[in-house]
Design a protein around this motif. Structure first.
Motif, PDB file in Angstrom:
ATOM      1  N   ARG A  19     -14.159  12.276 -32.828  1.00 57.64           N
ATOM      2  CA  ARG A  19     -15.011  12.229 -31.340  1.00 57.64           C
ATOM      3  C   ARG A  19     -14.379  11.156 -29.985  1.00 57.64           C
ATOM      4  N   THR A  20     -14.512  11.547 -28.875  1.00 57.84           N
ATOM      5  CA  THR A  20     -13.366  10.402 -28.256  1.00 57.84           C
ATOM      6  C   THR A  20     -14.725  10.598 -27.123  1.00 57.84           C
ATOM      7  N   TYR A  21     -15.500   9.398 -26.632  1.00 60.80           N
ATOM      8  CA  TYR A  21     -16.118   8.844 -25.145  1.00 60.80           C
ATOM      9  C   TYR A  21     -15.303   8.175 -24.698  1.00 60.80           C
ATOM     10  N   GLN A  22     -15.693   8.638 -23.045  1.00 61.73           N
ATOM     11  CA  GLN A  22     -15.096   7.633 -22.147  1.00 61.73           C
ATOM     12  C   GLN A  22     -16.022   7.331 -21.321  1.00 61.73           C
ATOM     13  N   LEU A  23     -16.215   5.518 -21.669  1.00 65.38           N
ATOM     14  CA  LEU A  23     -17.597   5.344 -21.000  1.00 65.38           C
ATOM     15  C   LEU A  23     -17.955   4.660 -19.847  1.00 65.38           C
ATOM     16  N   TRP A  56     -22.774   0.136 -26.195  1.00 67.73           N
ATOM     17  CA  TRP A  56     -22.731   1.065 -27.073  1.00 67.73           C
ATOM     18  C   TRP A  56     -22.658   0.665 -28.390  1.00 67.73           C
ATOM     19  N   GLU A  57     -21.981  -0.145 -28.308  1.00 67.06           N
ATOM     20  CA  GLU A  57     -21.968  -0.020 -29.926  1.00 67.06           C
ATOM     21  C   GLU A  57     -22.854  -0.894 -30.106  1.00 67.06           C
ATOM     22  N   HIS A  58     -24.267  -1.846 -29.211  1.00 67.65           N
ATOM     23  CA  HIS A  58     -24.891  -2.128 -29.661  1.00 67.65           C
ATOM     24  C   HIS A  58     -26.089  -1.431 -30.301  1.00 67.65           C
ATOM     25  N   ALA A  59     -26.251   0.815 -29.657  1.00 64.24           N
ATOM     26  CA  ALA A  59     -26.879   1.352 -30.348  1.00 64.24           C
ATOM     27  C   ALA A  59     -26.122   2.618 -31.406  1.00 64.24           C
ATOM     28  N   TRP A  60     -24.930   1.911 -31.923  1.00 64.12           N
ATOM     29  CA  TRP A  60     -24.415   2.181 -32.944  1.00 64.12           C
ATOM     30  C   TRP A  60     -24.746   1.778 -34.090  1.00 64.12           C
ATOM     31  N   ARG A 103      -5.909   4.463 -22.048  1.00 64.51           N
ATOM     32  CA  ARG A 103      -7.025   4.886 -21.334  1.00 64.51           C
ATOM     33  C   ARG A 103      -8.089   3.651 -22.497  1.00 64.51           C
ATOM     34  N   LEU A 104      -8.716   2.852 -20.699  1.00 59.01           N
ATOM     35  CA  LEU A 104      -9.513   1.562 -20.946  1.00 59.01           C
ATOM     36  C   LEU A 104     -11.262   2.817 -21.137  1.00 59.01           C
ATOM     37  N   HIS A 105     -11.876   1.802 -21.515  1.00 60.10           N
ATOM     38  CA  HIS A 105     -13.131   1.388 -21.785  1.00 60.10           C
ATOM     39  C   HIS A 105     -13.170   3.035 -22.339  1.00 60.10           C
ATOM     40  N   GLN A 106     -12.637   3.459 -23.762  1.00 62.78           N
ATOM     41  CA  GLN A 106     -12.575   4.706 -24.544  1.00 62.78           C
ATOM     42  C   GLN A 106     -13.184   4.372 -25.933  1.00 62.78           C
ATOM     43  N   VAL A 107     -13.657   5.423 -26.884  1.00 64.31           N
ATOM     44  CA  VAL A 107     -14.201   5.176 -28.120  1.00 64.31           C
ATOM     45  C   VAL A 107     -14.109   6.314 -28.521  1.00 64.31           C
ATOM     46  N   THR A 125     -26.121   7.103 -26.385  1.00 63.47           N
ATOM     47  CA  THR A 125     -24.188   7.583 -25.431  1.00 63.47           C
ATOM     48  C   THR A 125     -24.283   8.501 -24.936  1.00 63.47           C
ATOM     49  N   ALA A 126     -25.185   9.864 -24.899  1.00 68.69           N
ATOM     50  CA  ALA A 126     -24.854  10.133 -23.349  1.00 68.69           C
ATOM     51  C   ALA A 126     -25.053   9.336 -22.044  1.00 68.69           C
ATOM     52  N   GLU A 127     -26.656   8.075 -22.341  1.00 69.67           N
ATOM     53  CA  GLU A 127     -26.596   7.350 -21.166  1.00 69.67           C
ATOM     54  C   GLU A 127     -25.358   6.861 -20.550  1.00 69.67           C
ATOM     55  N   TYR A 128     -24.390   6.562 -21.419  1.00 71.08           N
ATOM     56  CA  TYR A 128     -23.083   5.392 -21.229  1.00 71.08           C
ATOM     57  C   TYR A 128     -21.555   6.588 -21.408  1.00 71.08           C
ATOM     58  N   SER A 129     -21.884   7.521 -21.129  1.00 74.63           N
ATOM     59  CA  SER A 129     -20.706   8.405 -21.740  1.00 74.63           C
ATOM     60  C   SER A 129     -20.752   9.177 -20.426  1.00 74.63           C
ATOM     61  N   MET A 130     -19.082   9.135 -19.893  1.00 73.10           N
ATOM     62  CA  MET A 130     -18.923   9.998 -18.813  1.00 73.10           C
ATOM     63  C   MET A 130     -18.530  11.421 -19.694  1.00 73.10           C
TER      64      MET A 130
END
Length: 216
Positions: free
Chosen positions: A120-124, A132-136, A159-163, A195-200
């Motif tokens: 799973r990949t998230y573009q934050l 994101w880290e705090h929530a996880w 690609r930055l801001h990616q988890v 996660t949905a709130e922080y992700s594009m």
């Protein structure tokens, strides 16, 4: 390894060249992981089965940036470069990132459990990584009641801001049932919402390990 630099490598392969690519990739990645002069660990190699087809993922670990620098320089001066060059004609594209492992999400050691992997990949949104880290950190213990994560990494170069994070399941039906059970836990539903709130953008790819993959 105290500080792990992780490089996810993505190869897009010509459909007609998939089998030749697999043979050459096995020769290359097996050779570098077994070379005692190289300070590199092959976490695993996979083929996408749900997602963009004819795509292969290889995840390598290095001991911090100096380990990455030393290893790549040694590869360029070795026979391994010749083997890698044989991969190039089979490709339509390739990309690489330099990532760091999350301390609370350590990568699983080699194992053979079978089944499928989900990457799973998230573009934050820029600046949202700490949130994101705090929530996880809060929600991961709830999810661990049903399944242990394989690992998680955040991008530092490329690609930055990616988890990215990876999970392993016996099959897709078990994946579905596990996710449904996790939703019933208080801590997990809040993590998903954040996660949905922080992700594009969010992506999910189902992978099958290749025969030589340490994780399979």
């Amino acid at each position: 390894m105290d500080v792990k630099e992780v490089t996810p490598e993505l190869h897009k392969v010509k459909p007609a060249a998939v089998e030749e690519y697999k043979k050459t990739a096995e020769a290359y990645y097996t050779a570098i992981k077994e070379d005692p002069d190289l300070h590199v660990k092959l976490t695993g190699s996979w083929e996408a089965v749900v997602g963009e087809q004819d795509t292969f993922y290889h995840i390598l670990e290095y001991e911090n940036y100096s380990g990455y620098d030393k290893t790549t320089q040694k590869i360029k001066a070795s026979e391994h470069l010749k083997t890698y060059s044989q991969l190039i004609p089979h490709l339509t594209g390739r990309s690489q990132q330099l990532c760091q492992e999350f301390a609370f999400f350590p990568t699983t050691p080699p194992r053979t459990e079978g089944g499928v992997f989900e990457l799973r990949t998230y573009q934050l949104h820029p600046g949202a990584l700490l949130q994101w880290e705090h929530a996880w950190r809060k929600g991961i213990e709830a999810r661990r009641k049903f399944v242990e994560p394989v690992g998680a990494w955040f991008s530092q170069v490329g690609r930055l801001h990616q988890v990215h994070h990876m999970w392993q399941y016996p099959d897709l039906q078990t994946r579905k049932e596990t996710r449904e059970k996790a939703w019933q836990l208080d801590g997990w539903s809040e993590t998903v919402s954040k996660t949905a709130e922080y992700s594009m953008l969010m992506d999910s790819v189902i992978l099958e390990p290749l025969a030589y993959s340490p994780l399979k």
